[in-house]
Design an enzyme around this catalytic site. Structure first.
Site, PDB file in Angstrom:
ATOM      1  N   ARG A  87       0.825  -1.209   0.000  1.00  0.00           N
ATOM      2  CA  ARG A  87       0.000   0.000   0.000  1.00  0.00           C
ATOM      3  C   ARG A  87       0.859   1.260   0.000  1.00  0.00           C
ATOM      4  O   ARG A  87       0.497   2.269  -0.569  1.00  0.00           O
ATOM      5  CB  ARG A  87      -0.853  -0.013   1.276  1.00  0.00           C
ATOM      6  CG  ARG A  87      -2.312   0.292   1.078  1.00  0.00           C
ATOM      7  CD  ARG A  87      -3.038   0.382   2.406  1.00  0.00           C
ATOM      8  NE  ARG A  87      -3.091  -0.842   3.177  1.00  0.00           N
ATOM      9  CZ  ARG A  87      -4.002  -1.807   3.006  1.00  0.00           C
ATOM     10  NH1 ARG A  87      -4.930  -1.687   2.084  1.00  0.00           N
ATOM     11  NH2 ARG A  87      -3.981  -2.880   3.774  1.00  0.00           N
ATOM     12  N   CYS A 100      -6.025 -18.098  13.333  1.00  0.00           N
ATOM     13  CA  CYS A 100      -5.849 -17.239  14.516  1.00  0.00           C
ATOM     14  C   CYS A 100      -6.159 -18.059  15.764  1.00  0.00           C
ATOM     15  O   CYS A 100      -6.861 -19.070  15.684  1.00  0.00           O
ATOM     16  CB  CYS A 100      -6.852 -16.083  14.471  1.00  0.00           C
ATOM     17  SG  CYS A 100      -6.706 -15.049  13.020  1.00  0.00           S
ATOM     18  N   CYS A 107     -13.606  -8.690  13.068  1.00  0.00           N
ATOM     19  CA  CYS A 107     -12.343  -8.687  12.312  1.00  0.00           C
ATOM     20  C   CYS A 107     -12.503  -8.077  10.917  1.00  0.00           C
ATOM     21  O   CYS A 107     -13.442  -8.411  10.194  1.00  0.00           O
ATOM     22  CB  CYS A 107     -11.845 -10.120  12.177  1.00  0.00           C
ATOM     23  SG  CYS A 107     -10.366 -10.253  11.155  1.00  0.00           S
ATOM     24  N   ASP A 306      -8.804   3.527   8.764  1.00  0.00           N
ATOM     25  CA  ASP A 306      -8.286   2.932   7.535  1.00  0.00           C
ATOM     26  C   ASP A 306      -9.255   3.350   6.431  1.00  0.00           C
ATOM     27  O   ASP A 306     -10.427   2.943   6.466  1.00  0.00           O
ATOM     28  CB  ASP A 306      -8.239   1.401   7.680  1.00  0.00           C
ATOM     29  CG  ASP A 306      -6.932   0.849   7.195  1.00  0.00           C
ATOM     30  OD1 ASP A 306      -6.527   1.225   6.083  1.00  0.00           O
ATOM     31  OD2 ASP A 306      -6.323   0.051   7.932  1.00  0.00           O
TER      32      ASP A 306
HETATM   33  S1  SF4 Z   1      -8.708  -9.497  14.519  1.00  0.00           S
HETATM   34 FE1  SF4 Z   1      -8.968 -10.975  12.839  1.00  0.00          FE
HETATM   35  S2  SF4 Z   1      -6.872 -11.472  12.241  1.00  0.00           S
HETATM   36 FE2  SF4 Z   1      -6.743 -10.571  14.277  1.00  0.00          FE
HETATM   37  S3  SF4 Z   1      -6.864 -12.314  15.718  1.00  0.00           S
HETATM   38 FE3  SF4 Z   1      -8.940 -11.529  15.467  1.00  0.00          FE
HETATM   39  S4  SF4 Z   1      -9.793 -12.785  13.840  1.00  0.00           S
HETATM   40 FE4  SF4 Z   1      -7.582 -13.028  13.703  1.00  0.00          FE
END
Ligand code: SF4
Length: 342
Positions: A87, A100, A107, A306
Protein backbone atom coordinates in the site's frame (compact mmCIF):
# COMPACT_ATOMS: atom_id res chain seq x y z
CA UNK A 1 -10.78 -26.62 29.08
CA UNK A 2 -10.37 -26.64 25.31
CA UNK A 3 -10.76 -24.01 22.63
CA UNK A 4 -14.44 -23.95 21.67
CA UNK A 5 -14.89 -24.07 17.90
CA UNK A 6 -18.53 -24.86 17.16
CA UNK A 7 -21.96 -23.42 17.94
CA UNK A 8 -22.87 -26.71 19.61
CA UNK A 9 -19.88 -26.36 21.94
CA UNK A 10 -20.91 -22.79 22.76
CA UNK A 11 -24.47 -23.97 23.44
CA UNK A 12 -23.24 -26.74 25.74
CA UNK A 13 -21.12 -24.17 27.54
CA UNK A 14 -24.13 -21.89 28.03
CA UNK A 15 -22.70 -19.07 25.92
CA UNK A 16 -25.47 -19.06 23.29
CA UNK A 17 -29.06 -20.29 22.99
CA UNK A 18 -30.29 -22.09 19.88
CA UNK A 19 -31.06 -19.52 17.14
CA UNK A 20 -31.04 -20.19 13.37
CA UNK A 21 -29.43 -16.81 12.72
CA UNK A 22 -26.39 -17.94 14.70
CA UNK A 23 -25.88 -20.78 12.24
CA UNK A 24 -25.77 -18.16 9.48
CA UNK A 25 -23.28 -16.08 11.49
CA UNK A 26 -21.11 -19.16 12.14
CA UNK A 27 -21.20 -20.03 8.45
CA UNK A 28 -19.85 -16.59 7.54
CA UNK A 29 -16.94 -16.72 10.01
CA UNK A 30 -15.13 -19.41 11.97
CA UNK A 31 -15.49 -19.68 15.74
CA UNK A 32 -12.65 -20.07 18.23
CA UNK A 33 -12.57 -19.06 21.89
CA UNK A 34 -9.49 -20.15 23.81
CA UNK A 35 -9.61 -21.37 27.44
CA UNK A 36 -7.89 -18.14 28.52
CA UNK A 37 -10.61 -15.99 26.96
CA UNK A 38 -13.38 -18.33 28.17
CA UNK A 39 -12.03 -18.01 31.69
CA UNK A 40 -12.40 -14.23 31.55
CA UNK A 41 -16.10 -14.21 30.61
CA UNK A 42 -18.44 -13.13 33.38
CA UNK A 43 -21.02 -15.93 33.25
CA UNK A 44 -23.59 -13.89 35.19
CA UNK A 45 -23.58 -11.14 32.56
CA UNK A 46 -22.79 -12.87 29.26
CA UNK A 47 -24.99 -10.54 27.22
CA UNK A 48 -23.03 -7.47 28.37
CA UNK A 49 -19.64 -9.05 28.81
CA UNK A 50 -16.89 -7.26 26.82
CA UNK A 51 -14.90 -10.47 26.32
CA UNK A 52 -17.87 -12.61 25.24
CA UNK A 53 -19.00 -9.85 22.88
CA UNK A 54 -15.73 -10.06 20.96
CA UNK A 55 -15.76 -13.80 20.31
CA UNK A 56 -19.27 -15.23 20.71
CA UNK A 57 -21.26 -15.07 17.44
CA UNK A 58 -24.31 -12.84 17.49
CA UNK A 59 -27.50 -12.80 15.41
CA UNK A 60 -26.67 -9.14 14.64
CA UNK A 61 -23.90 -10.42 12.32
CA UNK A 62 -26.58 -11.44 9.83
CA UNK A 63 -27.63 -7.80 9.36
CA UNK A 64 -25.56 -6.38 6.51
CA UNK A 65 -25.74 -2.62 5.91
CA UNK A 66 -25.36 -1.30 2.33
CA UNK A 67 -22.14 0.58 3.15
CA UNK A 68 -20.44 -2.52 4.58
CA UNK A 69 -17.75 -4.20 2.51
CA UNK A 70 -16.27 -7.68 2.06
CA UNK A 71 -12.75 -6.18 1.86
CA UNK A 72 -13.13 -2.97 3.89
CA UNK A 73 -9.49 -1.85 3.80
CA UNK A 74 -8.87 -2.84 0.18
CA UNK A 75 -6.26 -5.59 0.67
CA UNK A 76 -7.18 -7.21 -2.64
CA UNK A 77 -6.75 -4.01 -4.67
CA UNK A 78 -3.17 -3.64 -3.35
CA UNK A 79 -1.99 -7.25 -3.63
CA UNK A 80 0.55 -7.68 -6.44
CA UNK A 81 1.54 -11.22 -5.37
CA UNK A 82 -0.38 -13.73 -3.26
CA UNK A 83 0.21 -13.01 0.44
CA UNK A 84 1.60 -9.50 -0.12
CA UNK A 85 -0.25 -6.20 0.30
CA UNK A 86 1.79 -3.22 -0.94
CA UNK A 87 0.00 0.00 0.00
CA UNK A 88 2.88 2.37 0.82
CA UNK A 89 6.19 2.51 -1.07
CA UNK A 90 8.47 1.59 1.86
CA UNK A 91 6.49 -1.21 3.50
CA UNK A 92 4.49 -4.34 2.74
CA UNK A 93 2.20 -6.69 4.58
CA UNK A 94 3.11 -10.36 4.33
CA UNK A 95 0.32 -12.79 5.29
CA UNK A 96 1.78 -16.30 5.66
CA UNK A 97 -1.25 -17.87 7.43
CA UNK A 98 -4.96 -17.24 7.86
CA UNK A 99 -5.51 -19.02 11.17
CA UNK A 100 -5.85 -17.24 14.52
CA UNK A 101 -6.02 -18.35 18.16
CA UNK A 102 -9.48 -16.75 18.46
CA UNK A 103 -11.84 -15.39 15.83
CA UNK A 104 -12.87 -11.83 16.64
CA UNK A 105 -16.37 -11.20 15.35
CA UNK A 106 -15.48 -7.63 14.24
CA UNK A 107 -12.34 -8.69 12.31
CA UNK A 108 -11.62 -6.59 9.21
CA UNK A 109 -10.47 -9.79 7.49
CA UNK A 110 -13.38 -11.87 8.82
CA UNK A 111 -14.12 -13.27 5.37
CA UNK A 112 -10.54 -14.48 4.92
CA UNK A 113 -9.49 -15.82 8.31
CA UNK A 114 -10.30 -19.29 9.60
CA UNK A 115 -9.06 -22.86 9.60
CA UNK A 116 -10.28 -23.24 5.99
CA UNK A 117 -8.34 -20.10 4.97
CA UNK A 118 -5.40 -20.70 2.70
CA UNK A 119 -1.89 -20.53 4.15
CA UNK A 120 0.82 -19.70 1.62
CA UNK A 121 2.41 -22.79 0.07
CA UNK A 122 6.22 -23.04 0.15
CA UNK A 123 6.38 -21.80 -3.46
CA UNK A 124 4.00 -18.92 -2.80
CA UNK A 125 6.04 -17.87 0.22
CA UNK A 126 9.20 -17.92 -1.90
CA UNK A 127 7.45 -15.77 -4.53
CA UNK A 128 6.43 -13.28 -1.83
CA UNK A 129 10.02 -13.16 -0.50
CA UNK A 130 11.32 -12.66 -4.05
CA UNK A 131 8.91 -9.73 -4.46
CA UNK A 132 10.41 -8.12 -1.32
CA UNK A 133 14.00 -9.01 -2.30
CA UNK A 134 13.60 -7.34 -5.70
CA UNK A 135 12.36 -4.03 -4.29
CA UNK A 136 15.06 -2.12 -2.41
CA UNK A 137 12.54 0.54 -1.39
CA UNK A 138 10.85 -1.94 0.99
CA UNK A 139 12.21 -1.06 4.41
CA UNK A 140 9.54 -2.58 6.67
CA UNK A 141 7.77 -5.94 6.43
CA UNK A 142 4.67 -6.46 8.55
CA UNK A 143 3.80 -10.09 9.18
CA UNK A 144 0.08 -10.38 9.65
CA UNK A 145 -2.67 -12.74 8.60
CA UNK A 146 -4.38 -14.44 10.35
CA UNK A 147 -1.90 -14.56 13.17
CA UNK A 148 1.76 -15.27 12.34
CA UNK A 149 2.47 -16.48 15.89
CA UNK A 150 0.24 -19.49 15.13
CA UNK A 151 3.10 -20.81 12.97
CA UNK A 152 5.35 -23.48 14.42
CA UNK A 153 8.43 -21.78 15.92
CA UNK A 154 10.76 -23.49 13.42
CA UNK A 155 8.79 -22.28 10.36
CA UNK A 156 8.37 -18.81 11.81
CA UNK A 157 12.08 -18.67 12.64
CA UNK A 158 12.94 -19.60 9.04
CA UNK A 159 10.67 -16.87 7.72
CA UNK A 160 12.11 -14.21 10.06
CA UNK A 161 15.64 -15.34 9.14
CA UNK A 162 14.84 -15.12 5.41
CA UNK A 163 13.56 -11.56 5.84
CA UNK A 164 16.54 -10.68 8.00
CA UNK A 165 18.86 -11.73 5.16
CA UNK A 166 17.33 -9.14 2.83
CA UNK A 167 19.67 -6.23 3.44
CA UNK A 168 17.22 -3.42 2.69
CA UNK A 169 14.64 -4.74 5.18
CA UNK A 170 15.34 -2.66 8.27
CA UNK A 171 12.25 -3.57 10.31
CA UNK A 172 10.19 -6.74 10.71
CA UNK A 173 6.92 -6.17 12.48
CA UNK A 174 4.63 -8.97 13.66
CA UNK A 175 0.96 -8.37 14.45
CA UNK A 176 -0.53 -10.88 16.85
CA UNK A 177 -3.36 -11.69 19.25
CA UNK A 178 -1.50 -14.75 20.59
CA UNK A 179 0.21 -13.21 23.66
CA UNK A 180 -3.23 -12.22 24.98
CA UNK A 181 -5.52 -14.95 23.60
CA UNK A 182 -3.23 -17.99 23.81
CA UNK A 183 -0.24 -16.94 25.94
CA UNK A 184 1.02 -20.52 26.37
CA UNK A 185 2.25 -20.36 22.76
CA UNK A 186 4.85 -17.76 23.75
CA UNK A 187 7.40 -20.42 24.60
CA UNK A 188 11.17 -20.06 24.82
CA UNK A 189 11.38 -21.67 21.35
CA UNK A 190 9.00 -19.14 19.86
CA UNK A 191 10.79 -16.20 21.48
CA UNK A 192 14.14 -17.53 20.21
CA UNK A 193 12.63 -17.87 16.71
CA UNK A 194 11.71 -14.20 16.48
CA UNK A 195 14.45 -12.65 18.60
CA UNK A 196 15.99 -9.61 16.92
CA UNK A 197 18.89 -10.27 14.61
CA UNK A 198 20.22 -7.65 12.15
CA UNK A 199 16.83 -6.08 11.39
CA UNK A 200 14.80 -4.59 14.24
CA UNK A 201 11.84 -6.73 15.23
CA UNK A 202 8.71 -5.13 16.70
CA UNK A 203 5.58 -6.89 17.89
CA UNK A 204 2.11 -5.34 17.70
CA UNK A 205 -0.24 -6.87 20.26
CA UNK A 206 -3.99 -6.73 19.65
CA UNK A 207 -5.79 -6.09 22.95
CA UNK A 208 -9.17 -4.42 23.48
CA UNK A 209 -9.92 -4.62 27.19
CA UNK A 210 -7.82 -4.48 30.38
CA UNK A 211 -9.28 -7.83 31.47
CA UNK A 212 -7.49 -9.49 28.54
CA UNK A 213 -4.19 -8.72 30.29
CA UNK A 214 -4.60 -11.55 32.78
CA UNK A 215 -1.50 -12.89 34.61
CA UNK A 216 -0.62 -15.45 31.88
CA UNK A 217 -0.85 -12.78 29.17
CA UNK A 218 1.28 -10.38 31.20
CA UNK A 219 3.87 -13.12 31.74
CA UNK A 220 3.95 -13.85 27.98
CA UNK A 221 4.43 -10.16 27.20
CA UNK A 222 7.16 -10.06 29.84
CA UNK A 223 9.01 -12.93 28.12
CA UNK A 224 8.88 -11.05 24.80
CA UNK A 225 9.97 -7.75 26.34
CA UNK A 226 12.79 -9.44 28.27
CA UNK A 227 14.07 -10.83 24.95
CA UNK A 228 14.48 -7.25 23.70
CA UNK A 229 11.36 -7.17 21.52
CA UNK A 230 9.63 -3.77 21.65
CA UNK A 231 5.86 -4.14 22.07
CA UNK A 232 3.11 -1.97 20.58
CA UNK A 233 -0.57 -2.05 21.52
CA UNK A 234 -3.29 -2.16 18.87
CA UNK A 235 -6.86 -1.64 20.03
CA UNK A 236 -10.08 -1.56 18.05
CA UNK A 237 -12.69 0.88 19.36
CA UNK A 238 -15.77 -1.31 19.78
CA UNK A 239 -19.28 -0.51 20.97
CA UNK A 240 -20.10 -2.50 24.08
CA UNK A 241 -16.47 -3.52 24.60
CA UNK A 242 -14.40 -0.41 25.23
CA UNK A 243 -16.37 2.65 24.09
CA UNK A 244 -16.22 4.50 27.38
CA UNK A 245 -13.45 6.56 28.85
CA UNK A 246 -12.91 4.58 32.06
CA UNK A 247 -12.49 1.31 30.11
CA UNK A 248 -10.03 2.86 27.68
CA UNK A 249 -8.16 4.55 30.53
CA UNK A 250 -7.76 1.21 32.34
CA UNK A 251 -6.71 -0.55 29.14
CA UNK A 252 -4.03 1.98 28.19
CA UNK A 253 -2.60 1.95 31.74
CA UNK A 254 -2.64 -1.86 31.79
CA UNK A 255 -0.81 -1.98 28.45
CA UNK A 256 1.90 0.45 29.57
CA UNK A 257 2.28 -1.47 32.85
CA UNK A 258 2.84 -4.63 30.77
CA UNK A 259 5.56 -2.77 28.79
CA UNK A 260 3.33 -2.37 25.72
CA UNK A 261 3.25 1.13 24.19
CA UNK A 262 -0.32 1.96 23.03
CA UNK A 263 0.12 2.57 19.31
CA UNK A 264 -3.21 2.68 17.47
CA UNK A 265 -6.83 2.97 18.49
CA UNK A 266 -8.51 1.78 15.29
CA UNK A 267 -11.86 3.19 14.30
CA UNK A 268 -13.92 0.07 13.47
CA UNK A 269 -13.88 -0.72 9.76
CA UNK A 270 -16.97 -1.04 7.57
CA UNK A 271 -16.92 -4.83 7.85
CA UNK A 272 -20.02 -6.76 6.77
CA UNK A 273 -22.29 -7.68 9.67
CA UNK A 274 -20.47 -5.62 12.30
CA UNK A 275 -22.78 -2.59 12.64
CA UNK A 276 -23.41 -3.57 16.28
CA UNK A 277 -19.72 -2.87 17.04
CA UNK A 278 -19.47 0.54 15.38
CA UNK A 279 -19.31 3.90 17.11
CA UNK A 280 -19.31 7.31 15.41
CA UNK A 281 -16.07 9.16 14.71
CA UNK A 282 -17.43 12.06 16.80
CA UNK A 283 -17.74 9.69 19.78
CA UNK A 284 -14.23 8.35 19.17
CA UNK A 285 -12.84 11.88 19.15
CA UNK A 286 -14.69 12.67 22.37
CA UNK A 287 -13.12 9.63 24.03
CA UNK A 288 -9.65 10.53 22.76
CA UNK A 289 -10.04 14.10 24.09
CA UNK A 290 -11.04 12.72 27.48
CA UNK A 291 -8.01 10.39 27.51
CA UNK A 292 -5.73 13.33 26.72
CA UNK A 293 -6.81 14.96 29.99
CA UNK A 294 -6.19 11.76 31.97
CA UNK A 295 -3.16 9.91 30.62
CA UNK A 296 0.47 10.75 29.94
CA UNK A 297 1.75 10.76 26.36
CA UNK A 298 3.21 7.31 26.94
CA UNK A 299 -0.29 5.88 27.32
CA UNK A 300 -1.91 7.74 24.38
CA UNK A 301 -2.68 5.78 21.21
CA UNK A 302 -3.25 7.52 17.88
CA UNK A 303 -6.87 7.30 16.77
CA UNK A 304 -6.83 6.13 13.13
CA UNK A 305 -9.20 5.35 10.30
CA UNK A 306 -8.29 2.93 7.53
CA UNK A 307 -9.69 4.73 4.50
CA UNK A 308 -11.94 2.23 2.65
CA UNK A 309 -10.64 1.14 -0.74
CA UNK A 310 -7.01 0.51 0.24
CA UNK A 311 -5.97 4.14 0.73
CA UNK A 312 -4.24 3.52 4.06
CA UNK A 313 -4.58 4.86 7.60
CA UNK A 314 -4.96 8.47 8.67
CA UNK A 315 -5.13 9.97 12.16
CA UNK A 316 -8.63 11.28 12.80
CA UNK A 317 -8.20 13.59 15.70
CA UNK A 318 -9.49 15.19 17.65
CA UNK A 319 -7.77 18.41 16.51
CA UNK A 320 -6.53 20.93 19.05
CA UNK A 321 -6.14 23.99 16.81
CA UNK A 322 -8.76 26.53 15.68
CA UNK A 323 -8.65 29.82 13.77
CA UNK A 324 -8.03 33.11 15.52
CA UNK A 325 -7.71 36.59 13.92
CA UNK A 326 -4.25 37.02 15.47
CA UNK A 327 -2.89 33.50 15.09
CA UNK A 328 -4.41 30.26 16.33
CA UNK A 329 -6.65 29.03 19.11
CA UNK A 330 -5.18 26.05 20.93
CA UNK A 331 -7.38 23.78 23.04
CA UNK A 332 -5.60 22.28 26.04
CA UNK A 333 -6.06 18.79 27.49
CA UNK A 334 -8.84 20.08 29.78
CA UNK A 335 -10.87 21.76 27.02
CA UNK A 336 -9.79 25.38 27.71
CA UNK A 337 -8.78 27.44 24.68
CA UNK A 338 -5.72 29.71 24.45
CA UNK A 339 -4.45 32.09 21.82
CA UNK A 340 -1.15 31.16 20.17
CA UNK A 341 0.67 33.79 18.02
CA UNK A 342 1.60 31.60 15.06
S1 SF4 B 1 -8.71 -9.50 14.52
FE1 SF4 B 1 -8.97 -10.97 12.84
S2 SF4 B 1 -6.87 -11.47 12.24
FE2 SF4 B 1 -6.74 -10.57 14.28
S3 SF4 B 1 -6.86 -12.31 15.72
FE3 SF4 B 1 -8.94 -11.53 15.47
S4 SF4 B 1 -9.79 -12.79 13.84
FE4 SF4 B 1 -7.58 -13.03 13.70
Amino acid sequence: MQTLRTLEALERDGLVAADPRLAEAAEAMAIAITPEMLGLIDRDHIADDPIARQFVPSAAETEIAPEELADPIGDEARSPVKGIVHRYPDRVLLKPVHVCPVYCRFCFRREKVGPGGEALSADELQAALTYIRNRPEIWEVILTGGDPLMMAPRRLGELVAALDEIGHVGVIRIHSRVPVADPGRITDDLVAAIKPRRAALWLGVHCNHARELAPAARAALGRLADAGIPLLGQTVLLAGVNDDVDTLDQLMRALVSARVKPYYLHHPDLVRGTGHFRVSIARGQELMAALRGRLSGLAQPTYVLDVPGGHGKVPIGPGYLGDDPEGLQVRDAFGRTHRYPD
